[in-house]
Design an enzyme around this catalytic site. Sequence first.
Site, PDB file in Angstrom:
ATOM      1  N   TRP A 178       0.851  -1.202   0.000  1.00 18.01           N
ATOM      2  CA  TRP A 178       0.000   0.000   0.000  1.00 18.01           C
ATOM      3  C   TRP A 178       0.879   1.241   0.000  1.00 18.01           C
ATOM      4  O   TRP A 178       2.074   1.142   0.317  1.00 18.01           O
ATOM      5  CB  TRP A 178      -0.934   0.005   1.232  1.00 18.01           C
ATOM      6  CG  TRP A 178      -2.226   0.706   0.914  1.00 18.01           C
ATOM      7  CD1 TRP A 178      -2.633   1.940   1.324  1.00 18.01           C
ATOM      8  CD2 TRP A 178      -3.272   0.199   0.071  1.00 18.01           C
ATOM      9  NE1 TRP A 178      -3.862   2.235   0.794  1.00 18.01           N
ATOM     10  CE2 TRP A 178      -4.268   1.182   0.008  1.00 18.01           C
ATOM     11  CE3 TRP A 178      -3.452  -0.976  -0.659  1.00 18.01           C
ATOM     12  CZ2 TRP A 178      -5.436   1.030  -0.748  1.00 18.01           C
ATOM     13  CZ3 TRP A 178      -4.614  -1.132  -1.413  1.00 18.01           C
ATOM     14  CH2 TRP A 178      -5.589  -0.138  -1.441  1.00 18.01           C
ATOM     15  N   ASP A 231       0.019  10.932  -0.392  1.00 17.57           N
ATOM     16  CA  ASP A 231      -1.065  11.918  -0.379  1.00 17.57           C
ATOM     17  C   ASP A 231      -2.398  11.244  -0.068  1.00 17.57           C
ATOM     18  O   ASP A 231      -2.473  10.024   0.050  1.00 17.57           O
ATOM     19  CB  ASP A 231      -1.131  12.640  -1.728  1.00 17.57           C
ATOM     20  CG  ASP A 231      -1.609  11.719  -2.850  1.00 17.57           C
ATOM     21  OD1 ASP A 231      -1.300  10.506  -2.816  1.00 17.57           O
ATOM     22  OD2 ASP A 231      -2.308  12.203  -3.757  1.00 17.57           O
ATOM     23  N   GLU A 245      -3.395   8.334  -2.060  1.00 16.47           N
ATOM     24  CA  GLU A 245      -2.592   7.123  -1.843  1.00 16.47           C
ATOM     25  C   GLU A 245      -1.733   6.764  -3.046  1.00 16.47           C
ATOM     26  O   GLU A 245      -1.451   5.599  -3.294  1.00 16.47           O
ATOM     27  CB  GLU A 245      -3.521   5.925  -1.506  1.00 16.47           C
ATOM     28  CG  GLU A 245      -4.641   6.288  -0.576  1.00 16.47           C
ATOM     29  CD  GLU A 245      -5.386   5.086  -0.022  1.00 16.47           C
ATOM     30  OE1 GLU A 245      -6.215   4.533  -0.737  1.00 16.47           O
ATOM     31  OE2 GLU A 245      -5.116   4.722   1.132  1.00 16.47           O
ATOM     32  N   GLU A 246      -1.348   7.758  -3.802  1.00 19.76           N
ATOM     33  CA  GLU A 246      -0.599   7.479  -5.025  1.00 19.76           C
ATOM     34  C   GLU A 246       0.755   8.156  -5.061  1.00 19.76           C
ATOM     35  O   GLU A 246       1.675   7.657  -5.697  1.00 19.76           O
ATOM     36  CB  GLU A 246      -1.399   7.968  -6.239  1.00 19.76           C
ATOM     37  CG  GLU A 246      -2.676   7.194  -6.470  1.00 19.76           C
ATOM     38  CD  GLU A 246      -3.436   7.692  -7.678  1.00 19.76           C
ATOM     39  OE1 GLU A 246      -3.131   8.794  -8.171  1.00 19.76           O
ATOM     40  OE2 GLU A 246      -4.350   6.979  -8.120  1.00 19.76           O
ATOM     41  N   GLU A 282     -18.551   6.132  -5.123  1.00 22.00           N
ATOM     42  CA  GLU A 282     -17.363   6.983  -5.109  1.00 22.00           C
ATOM     43  C   GLU A 282     -17.345   7.927  -6.313  1.00 22.00           C
ATOM     44  O   GLU A 282     -17.082   9.117  -6.195  1.00 22.00           O
ATOM     45  CB  GLU A 282     -16.112   6.096  -5.111  1.00 22.00           C
ATOM     46  CG  GLU A 282     -14.808   6.861  -5.054  1.00 22.00           C
ATOM     47  CD  GLU A 282     -13.607   5.917  -5.142  1.00 22.00           C
ATOM     48  OE1 GLU A 282     -13.363   5.349  -6.231  1.00 22.00           O
ATOM     49  OE2 GLU A 282     -12.931   5.731  -4.106  1.00 22.00           O
TER      50      GLU A 282
HETATM   51  C1  NOJ Z   1      -6.145   2.442  -4.354  1.00 24.63           C
HETATM   52  C2  NOJ Z   1      -6.234   3.808  -3.807  1.00 24.63           C
HETATM   53  O1  NOJ Z   1      -7.135   3.835  -2.782  1.00 24.63           O
HETATM   54  C3  NOJ Z   1      -6.599   4.789  -4.885  1.00 24.63           C
HETATM   55  O2  NOJ Z   1      -6.668   6.065  -4.380  1.00 24.63           O
HETATM   56  C4  NOJ Z   1      -5.576   4.704  -5.956  1.00 24.63           C
HETATM   57  O3  NOJ Z   1      -5.919   5.584  -6.995  1.00 24.63           O
HETATM   58  C5  NOJ Z   1      -5.456   3.298  -6.463  1.00 24.63           C
HETATM   59  N1  NOJ Z   1      -5.182   2.388  -5.376  1.00 24.63           N
HETATM   60  C6  NOJ Z   1      -4.388   3.176  -7.555  1.00 24.63           C
HETATM   61  O4  NOJ Z   1      -3.127   3.442  -7.008  1.00 24.63           O
HETATM   62  C1  NOJ Z   2      -9.359   5.795  -2.431  1.00 27.51           C
HETATM   63  C2  NOJ Z   2      -9.160   7.234  -2.139  1.00 27.51           C
HETATM   64  O1  NOJ Z   2      -8.251   7.769  -3.067  1.00 27.51           O
HETATM   65  C3  NOJ Z   2      -8.687   7.428  -0.729  1.00 27.51           C
HETATM   66  O2  NOJ Z   2      -8.599   8.807  -0.478  1.00 27.51           O
HETATM   67  C4  NOJ Z   2      -9.620   6.796   0.252  1.00 27.51           C
HETATM   68  O3  NOJ Z   2      -9.099   6.903   1.537  1.00 27.51           O
HETATM   69  C5  NOJ Z   2      -9.852   5.339  -0.086  1.00 27.51           C
HETATM   70  N1  NOJ Z   2     -10.212   5.179  -1.465  1.00 27.51           N
HETATM   71  C6  NOJ Z   2     -10.956   4.729   0.759  1.00 27.51           C
HETATM   72  O4  NOJ Z   2     -12.151   5.405   0.540  1.00 27.51           O
END
Ligand code: NOJ
Ligand code: NOJ
Length: 612
Positions: free
Chosen positions: A145, A201, A204-205, A428
Amino acid sequence: MRLSVEVLGLLSCFFSLAVAAPGKRDLNSFIVAERAIALQGALDNIGPDGAKVPGAGAGFVVASPSKVNPDYFYTWSRDSALTLKMLIDEFIFGNTKLQSYIEDYIHAQAKLQTVSNPSGTFLPAGLGLGEPKYQVDGTRFNGAWGRPQRDGPALRAIALMTYSNWLIDNGQKSKAKTIIWPIIANDLSYVGQYWNQTGFDLWEETQGSSFFTIQNQHRSLVEGAQLAKALGVTCTGCDQAPEVLCFLQSFWNGEFIVSNINVDNGRTGLDGNSILGPIAVFDIDAYCDSPTMQPCHSKNLANFKVLMDTFRVTYTINNGIPEGQGIAVGRYAEDIYQGGNPWYLITTAAAEFLYDAVAQWKARHNLIVDSTSLAFFKDIYPSVTVRQYNSGNANSPFAQITNAVTAYADSFVAVAEKYTPANGSLAEQFNRDTGVALSANDLTWSYAAFVTMAQRRAGQYPASWGTRNAVAPPATCAGASTTGVYVPATAAGAPNVTSTCQVNVVFDVNATTYFGENIYVIGNTDDLGAWDVANSLPLGAGGYTQERPLWSVSAYLNAGETVDYKYVRQEDCNQPYIYESENRTLTVPACGSAAITTNDAWVGPVGTSGGC
Ligand code: NOJ
Ligand code: NOJ
């Protein structure tokens, strides 16, 4: 005959009802109905009784009931804290039924803080607090992650401080001090110690420095210092606030806010991050030129315009919508996740941002248009000029401008409404070409974001967090840090963990794999997933060559313990996992030992690509 204002108002109300599309209600009644659906939607995703999340522990907020594509059946610190902030504000605004959710969250988070995880342990240095997500029963998640994510502790502290202030105002100061402050103190320690280190950030990327994260970190430290004073305790880390504020100023590039800096990811930096940050630190008492970067700040308004100009041409469903009208808004233009679509929570955040700005101008009785914000205002009030507009009567330019911004805000909500299914459920995302809902269904954060938007539109503002008392940033920024103090919040139910001494173990295994096959290590301890393959540690193939098919992962295991482990192959095309044919044993060296490396070679059957 001259009609009175009231009659005109009634007529226009009647008229808008009359012209509304069949089956569509006017915006007010949509918001009233959807707000109730959204509040219930969030509650349905909280354990132990949430209707949509059986299996979730008490006080754990599940991101979404969706278990596949995407699997969001986890609890994220960020989503949870933002949801609880909404619930706590709802509680303070009068919904007393919500208190039990708040109490459950407090106890759940006290325990969660102590859970060792791939970001690290709680003791001695708080590293585990940077972990973004956990299983819904509050146990660790070992999978690969984007970690750590440093917004979680700040957001949790902000939510808990809002509740603590309410307790103080309602004669329960000792509860705030003995039960809740110890949780907050750990989180603020983490912020003060690590704010100047990069992390992932909110999406999560991107590993770097994130505007949203820094902005919330600053707020948490300012608020923390004030709460500590009120409780007669010390805040370790809060002294970092002016430095964090100094750093916050560096995201502005002269035209817009670059949401992630100290990164090189080929993106412009125009990102919904820069709307979500300001609304999270909104303070009704703030001055618009506050360096805390409030919604009414000129730079934020300029940024809002540039961001909307970008999204307007990004999504087909925004085609033909003119400047100054609400559009569908997403994370950032280059996004490809789940197709890279607009998000409900960011579209309603755009509305919330504008409601916030209007509230601040009205509270200050003026608004100042400068050369930075001029283009923002031109879109909605073409005759605007660079000057100060003081509040006046209903026909004053001040009233006309604030009405125009409010209408602009409403038009974002109308876009969200247009793409909300008839039953009011909020996923979402919604498809950039068709507007059809997609990705995780019933996203808790989408619901929370709808409610906070509706609060602001209804004139419900959380109490000031003290922007006016925030110490000004120094003239030159310094990347400082205060070493935190980490103590399990036992009064709130945390286990009395003691410092676990861990030793670095590098799992190296030679395993020839086909493209698409992955290797994990699994074992009989929590650090190794306790024989649950969903929770095993992923190895990386960065060192894999023709000569040496090396898979590797660096882990931390408890000093002196003996563990059973083996490697597992994850196959493509949904074929079953392949386990090594026998268990291996490893004795972790004593506390203080240097890292050890396993140097294993795969033993057992191999896989073949399913060719899908
Ligand atoms: C899962 C993350 O929650 C999401 O924000 C991200 O865009 C994807 N992984 C791809 O990295
Ligand atoms: C992906 C989003 O990018 C992230 O901000 C969020 O925390 C997770 N999904 C879970 O909702």
